[in-house]
Design a protein around this motif. Structure first.
Motif, PDB file in Angstrom:
ATOM      1  N   VAL A  16     -12.706  -2.028   3.614  1.00 44.78           N
ATOM      2  CA  VAL A  16     -11.491  -2.190   2.817  1.00 44.78           C
ATOM      3  C   VAL A  16     -10.836  -3.503   3.234  1.00 44.78           C
ATOM      4  CG1 VAL A  16     -11.151   0.317   2.779  1.00 44.78           C
ATOM      5  CG2 VAL A  16      -9.946  -1.024   4.476  1.00 44.78           C
ATOM      6  N   ASP A  17      -9.865  -3.953   2.469  1.00 49.58           N
ATOM      7  CA  ASP A  17      -9.103  -5.124   2.910  1.00 49.58           C
ATOM      8  C   ASP A  17      -8.296  -4.677   4.126  1.00 49.58           C
ATOM      9  OD1 ASP A  17      -7.045  -7.027   3.297  1.00 49.58           O
ATOM     10  OD2 ASP A  17      -7.285  -7.717   1.228  1.00 49.58           O
ATOM     11  N   ARG A  18      -8.402  -5.457   5.223  1.00 48.13           N
ATOM     12  CA  ARG A  18      -7.782  -4.946   6.457  1.00 48.13           C
ATOM     13  C   ARG A  18      -6.263  -4.782   6.317  1.00 48.13           C
ATOM     14  NH1 ARG A  18      -6.616  -9.750  10.195  1.00 48.13           N
ATOM     15  NH2 ARG A  18      -7.112 -11.483   8.847  1.00 48.13           N
ATOM     16  N   HIS A  19      -5.679  -5.540   5.360  1.00 51.59           N
ATOM     17  CA  HIS A  19      -4.235  -5.400   5.170  1.00 51.59           C
ATOM     18  C   HIS A  19      -3.870  -4.078   4.496  1.00 51.59           C
ATOM     19  CE1 HIS A  19      -4.919  -9.747   5.500  1.00 51.59           C
ATOM     20  NE2 HIS A  19      -3.941  -9.597   6.371  1.00 51.59           N
ATOM     21  N   ASP A  20      -4.877  -3.447   3.874  1.00 45.31           N
ATOM     22  CA  ASP A  20      -4.604  -2.196   3.167  1.00 45.31           C
ATOM     23  C   ASP A  20      -4.868  -0.965   4.031  1.00 45.31           C
ATOM     24  OD1 ASP A  20      -4.060  -3.726   0.937  1.00 45.31           O
ATOM     25  OD2 ASP A  20      -6.091  -3.588   0.147  1.00 45.31           O
ATOM     26  N   ILE A  21      -5.359  -1.174   5.260  1.00 38.53           N
ATOM     27  CA  ILE A  21      -5.796  -0.019   6.068  1.00 38.53           C
ATOM     28  C   ILE A  21      -4.680   1.024   6.200  1.00 38.53           C
ATOM     29  CG2 ILE A  21      -6.508   0.736   8.401  1.00 38.53           C
ATOM     30  CD1 ILE A  21      -8.209  -1.793   8.569  1.00 38.53           C
ATOM     31  N   GLY A  22      -3.483   0.575   6.570  1.00 48.82           N
ATOM     32  CA  GLY A  22      -2.361   1.485   6.800  1.00 48.82           C
ATOM     33  C   GLY A  22      -2.030   2.264   5.550  1.00 48.82           C
ATOM     34  N   PHE A  23      -2.012   1.555   4.413  1.00 48.40           N
ATOM     35  CA  PHE A  23      -1.647   2.186   3.146  1.00 48.40           C
ATOM     36  C   PHE A  23      -2.680   3.246   2.754  1.00 48.40           C
ATOM     37  CE2 PHE A  23      -2.016   2.121  -1.548  1.00 48.40           C
ATOM     38  CZ  PHE A  23      -0.797   2.708  -1.842  1.00 48.40           C
ATOM     39  N   ILE A  24      -3.974   2.889   2.873  1.00 49.36           N
ATOM     40  CA  ILE A  24      -5.031   3.835   2.476  1.00 49.36           C
ATOM     41  C   ILE A  24      -4.971   5.082   3.371  1.00 49.36           C
ATOM     42  CG2 ILE A  24      -7.546   4.163   2.227  1.00 49.36           C
ATOM     43  CD1 ILE A  24      -7.686   1.110   1.630  1.00 49.36           C
ATOM     44  N   LYS A  25      -4.753   4.859   4.670  1.00 43.47           N
ATOM     45  CA  LYS A  25      -4.669   5.988   5.614  1.00 43.47           C
ATOM     46  C   LYS A  25      -3.512   6.916   5.207  1.00 43.47           C
ATOM     47  CE  LYS A  25      -4.023   6.689  10.606  1.00 43.47           C
ATOM     48  NZ  LYS A  25      -5.008   7.734  10.873  1.00 43.47           N
ATOM     49  N   PHE A  26      -2.378   6.279   4.885  1.00 42.63           N
ATOM     50  CA  PHE A  26      -1.199   7.056   4.510  1.00 42.63           C
ATOM     51  C   PHE A  26      -1.497   7.936   3.295  1.00 42.63           C
ATOM     52  CE2 PHE A  26       2.532   7.330   1.726  1.00 42.63           C
ATOM     53  CZ  PHE A  26       3.386   8.047   2.545  1.00 42.63           C
ATOM     54  N   ILE A  27      -2.137   7.339   2.279  1.00 38.56           N
ATOM     55  CA  ILE A  27      -2.420   8.095   1.043  1.00 38.56           C
ATOM     56  C   ILE A  27      -3.394   9.242   1.337  1.00 38.56           C
ATOM     57  CG2 ILE A  27      -3.491   7.955  -1.267  1.00 38.56           C
ATOM     58  CD1 ILE A  27      -0.827   6.576  -1.253  1.00 38.56           C
ATOM     59  N   ILE A  28      -4.487   8.910   2.038  1.00 38.72           N
ATOM     60  CA  ILE A  28      -5.519   9.936   2.259  1.00 38.72           C
ATOM     61  C   ILE A  28      -4.969  11.096   3.088  1.00 38.72           C
ATOM     62  CG2 ILE A  28      -7.726  10.354   3.463  1.00 38.72           C
ATOM     63  CD1 ILE A  28      -8.762   8.009   2.024  1.00 38.72           C
ATOM     64  N   GLU A  29      -4.245  10.746   4.142  1.00 32.60           N
ATOM     65  CA  GLU A  29      -3.784  11.809   5.033  1.00 32.60           C
ATOM     66  C   GLU A  29      -2.586  12.565   4.459  1.00 32.60           C
ATOM     67  OE1 GLU A  29      -3.688  10.239   8.996  1.00 32.60           O
ATOM     68  OE2 GLU A  29      -5.850   9.832   8.952  1.00 32.60           O
ATOM     69  N   ALA A  30      -1.974  11.983   3.403  1.00 31.41           N
ATOM     70  CA  ALA A  30      -0.874  12.692   2.741  1.00 31.41           C
ATOM     71  C   ALA A  30      -1.405  13.944   2.031  1.00 31.41           C
ATOM     72  CB  ALA A  30      -0.199  11.773   1.729  1.00 31.41           C
ATOM     73  N   TYR A  31      -2.705  13.956   1.710  1.00 34.58           N
ATOM     74  CA  TYR A  31      -3.299  15.133   1.068  1.00 34.58           C
ATOM     75  C   TYR A  31      -3.691  16.150   2.141  1.00 34.58           C
ATOM     76  CZ  TYR A  31      -3.541  12.652  -3.355  1.00 34.58           C
ATOM     77  OH  TYR A  31      -3.216  11.979  -4.497  1.00 34.58           O
ATOM     78  N   GLU A  32      -2.700  16.711   2.792  1.00 33.57           N
ATOM     79  CA  GLU A  32      -2.821  17.826   3.721  1.00 33.57           C
ATOM     80  C   GLU A  32      -4.217  18.112   4.266  1.00 33.57           C
ATOM     81  OE1 GLU A  32      -0.388  20.240   5.070  1.00 33.57           O
ATOM     82  OE2 GLU A  32       0.396  18.182   4.844  1.00 33.57           O
ATOM     83  N   GLY A  33      -4.676  17.311   5.196  1.00 36.55           N
ATOM     84  CA  GLY A  33      -5.878  17.640   5.948  1.00 36.55           C
ATOM     85  C   GLY A  33      -7.201  17.628   5.216  1.00 36.55           C
ATOM     86  N   LEU A  34      -7.269  16.882   4.111  1.00 35.09           N
ATOM     87  CA  LEU A  34      -8.590  16.757   3.465  1.00 35.09           C
ATOM     88  C   LEU A  34      -9.512  15.913   4.328  1.00 35.09           C
ATOM     89  CD1 LEU A  34      -7.908  16.007  -0.312  1.00 35.09           C
ATOM     90  CD2 LEU A  34      -8.527  18.158   0.744  1.00 35.09           C
TER      91      LEU A  34
END
Ligand code: 5AD
Ligand code: SF4
Length: 563
Positions: A16-34
């Motif tokens: 991924v674009d390294r600048h997007d890492i935080g954002f992608i993590k936030f979105i994925i982990e926002a879906y309760e433990g998927l």
């Protein structure tokens, strides 16, 4: 189902674009433990997703949605290549790269060094000490191709002496010839094309383990968006190249590029800006944006225009100078002409290859402009930006070029009065349609035409260079001049010669003559200085350092002025 410790998760890896890492993590982990996301290698933007059993389809949907806006590319997991967990302690090994050809290959070689660094490869200048030798080849003319094969001939001997050394062939000849290289040169271990540099760590690791031969010349539709060269080992240059697009859709009839570099594809502006920012943090002061036809940057993808991209790069803090190459005359827009006038960091120099001054030849070359249109564009450019330096490329002896047509080319050179030019004898290339054109020009005639063209330009270059004698030029210091004056003794330290380039890309060697202590502070690699031009030589200028005048407090974007 939530991801729990010790649970049997499915592991997947993405770039991924390294600048997007935080954002992608936030979105994925926002879906309760998927899934849980961890960063494997921040500089390369490699992340790992630990997906809870049965949740793969849901994660795929989320990623599909994110992919509409962001770069997210599934990658194979190769522990050594990305420096991931459980890496065995690494031993330093040595990598020798022989780069043949254009600036794009220089950039690609930096990228090669960069991706191989996590495997423990350090660059060496000594081929005999190398564990891995890569030749990054060029196919633009037959001569460049021969250069690669003659280097490989030498490598056959090296391989006999040291059978463990790995020999890799990359770049345009590799793309063009593929497996045939292995058939012709069985001592070669690896053939890789222009689109698979990111796969090198995996391939080299496999060859080391299995001592096998590998060929990968696949072409992919997208573009590798990783921060190509910013971590390249051993790089402390002031000036660097940054590729902004790859491939070409123009199909000039003599040219092999569309066949070996693929379709034109542009990088996203954010990833270009981020790479340049990283380079600046490492001390780079000038960047040259690279593409086969930069004027059509972003058009296919609906990104910003090329002039828009220049604006974004111009705004990067810490950058002193900005250049680009190459422009296709048919796509040279007024916007870009105004960018030369308006952007303070954009050097007033354009490389605008015309190839021929005869309309019939331009048509057979499929250049899609006429001599008249080209000259009109030059005139308009000079109206908007009178002091712009102009350089070009020419091909001498294109199939069917008559004596009269060649004279039209000489006439165009006299009309434009280029600052300098590159000229080549026409060379048949595989796949390029002109290879099948009739009325080929003899080698002797091609060489004679090339010489006539170069002789004419030499007079014009000297005339241009002489016109700068007496002016004061802004020079970006690139380091000590390679040729120091003879008999230099420590007490004549002021005679140390420095070297740099003007905005118009002319090499200037210079000394300073007085006020020694203060000047030592002011002249250094990466500094912009003022130089009074004293002498014009055929390929460079000679001058003396001068203190900036009070009236010119800021050297950036400074215009040359008469002394
Ligand atoms: N023969 C000679 N010169 C060529 N160039 C490209 N293809 C050929 C060829 N087949 C030159 C063009 C181009 C430059 C990079 O190389 O002048 O602008
Ligand atoms: Fe080759 Fe023409 Fe494309 Fe330039 S514009 S890379 S000469 S096909």
């Amino acid at each position: 189902m939530a991801v729990k410790q010790n649970m049997e998760t499915v592991k997947k890896y993405f770039r991924v674009d390294r600048h997007d890492i935080g954002f992608i993590k936030f979105i994925i982990e926002a879906y309760e433990g998927l899934a849980v996301m961890t960063t494997v290698d921040r500089s390369r933007g490699v992340v790992e997703l630990n997906i809870a059993p049965g949740c793969e389809a849901e994660i795929d949907l989320i990623l599909k949605d994110l992919k509409k806006e962001l770069l997210i590319e599934a990658i194979d997991f190769y522990p050594m290549g990305h420096g991931v967990m459980e890496r065995e302690p690494m031993q330093t090994e040595y990598l020798y790269i022989n780069t043949i050809g254009c600036q794009m290959n220089v950039y690609d070689s930096e990228k090669i060094a960069n991706v191989l660094q996590p495997l423990g490869y350090e660059l060496t200048q000594n081929v005999d000490a190398a564990d891995l030798v890569i030749v990054n080849t060029c196919a633009i003319r037959a001569k460049a191709e021969q250069k690669a094969f003659s280097f490989l001939g030498r490598m056959a001997k090296l391989k006999k002496k040291r059978p463990n050394v790995i020999i890799g062939v990359g770049g345009c000849v590799a793309q063009q010839e593929g497996r045939k290289i292995l058939e012709r040169m069985p001592f070669v271990d690896l053939v890789f094309g222009t689109h698979v540099i990111h796969r090198l760590p995996e391939m080299v690791a496999r060859i080391k383990q299995k001592r096998c031969h590998l060929v990968d010349v696949k072409m992919y539709p997208g573009i590798d968006e990783t921060n190509g060269t910013s971590d390249a080992p051993g790089k402390a240059d002031v000036c660097r190249f940054v590729t902004i697009m790859q491939g070409c859709d123009n199909y000039c009839t003599y040219c092999v590029v569309p066949y070996v570099r693929g379709r034109e594809t542009s990088r996203r502006p954010e990833s270009i800006v981020s790479e340049i920012q990283t380079l600046i943090d490492q001390g780079v002061r000038e960047v040259t944006l690279l593409g086969q036809n930069v004027n059509s940057y972003g058009q296919k993808e609906g990104l910003c225009s090329f002039a828009g991209l220049l604006g974004k790069v111009n705004a990067i803090k810490g950058l002193e100078r900005l250049r680009f190459t190459t422009s296709h005359p048919k796509d040279l827009s007024e916007d870009l002409m105004f960018a030369f006038r308006d952007l303070d960091k954009l050097c007033r120099h354009i490389h605008l290859p015309v190839q021929s001054g005869a309309n019939a030849v331009l048509k057979r070359m499929n250049r899609k402009y006429t001599r008249e249109v080209y000259l009109e564009k030059i005139e308009r450019l000079r109206q908007i930006c009178p002091d712009i330096a102009i350089t070009s490329d020419f091909i001498a002896g294109f199939p069917g070029e008559t004596e009269t047509e060649f004279l039209e080319t000489l006439d165009l050179i006299k009309t434009v009065e280029y600052d300098s030019l590159f000229a080549f004898v026409y060379s048949d290339r595989p796949n390029a349609p002109a290879a099948h054109f009739g009325n080929k020009i003899s080698d002797a005639e091609k060489k004679a035409r090339l010489q006539a063209l170069l002789d004419l330009q030499e007079q014009l270059t000297i005339k241009k260079n002489r016109s700068l004698v007496g002016s004061i030029q802004t020079v970006l210091v690139e380091g000590l001049s390679r040729k120091q004056p003879d008999h230099m003794a420590p007490e004549t330290e002021s005679m140390i010669q420095w070297s740099g380039r003007t905005e118009g890309n002319k090499i200037v060697n210079f000394n300073w003559t007085d006020d020694r202590e203060k000047n030592v502070q002011e002249i250094d690699t990466g500094h912009l200085v003022h130089v009074a031009i004293k002498r014009a030589l055929s390929h460079s200028l000679y001058g003396e350092w001068v203190r900036p005048r009070a009236a010119t407090p800021d050297l950036k974007g400074d215009k040359s002025y008469a002394a």
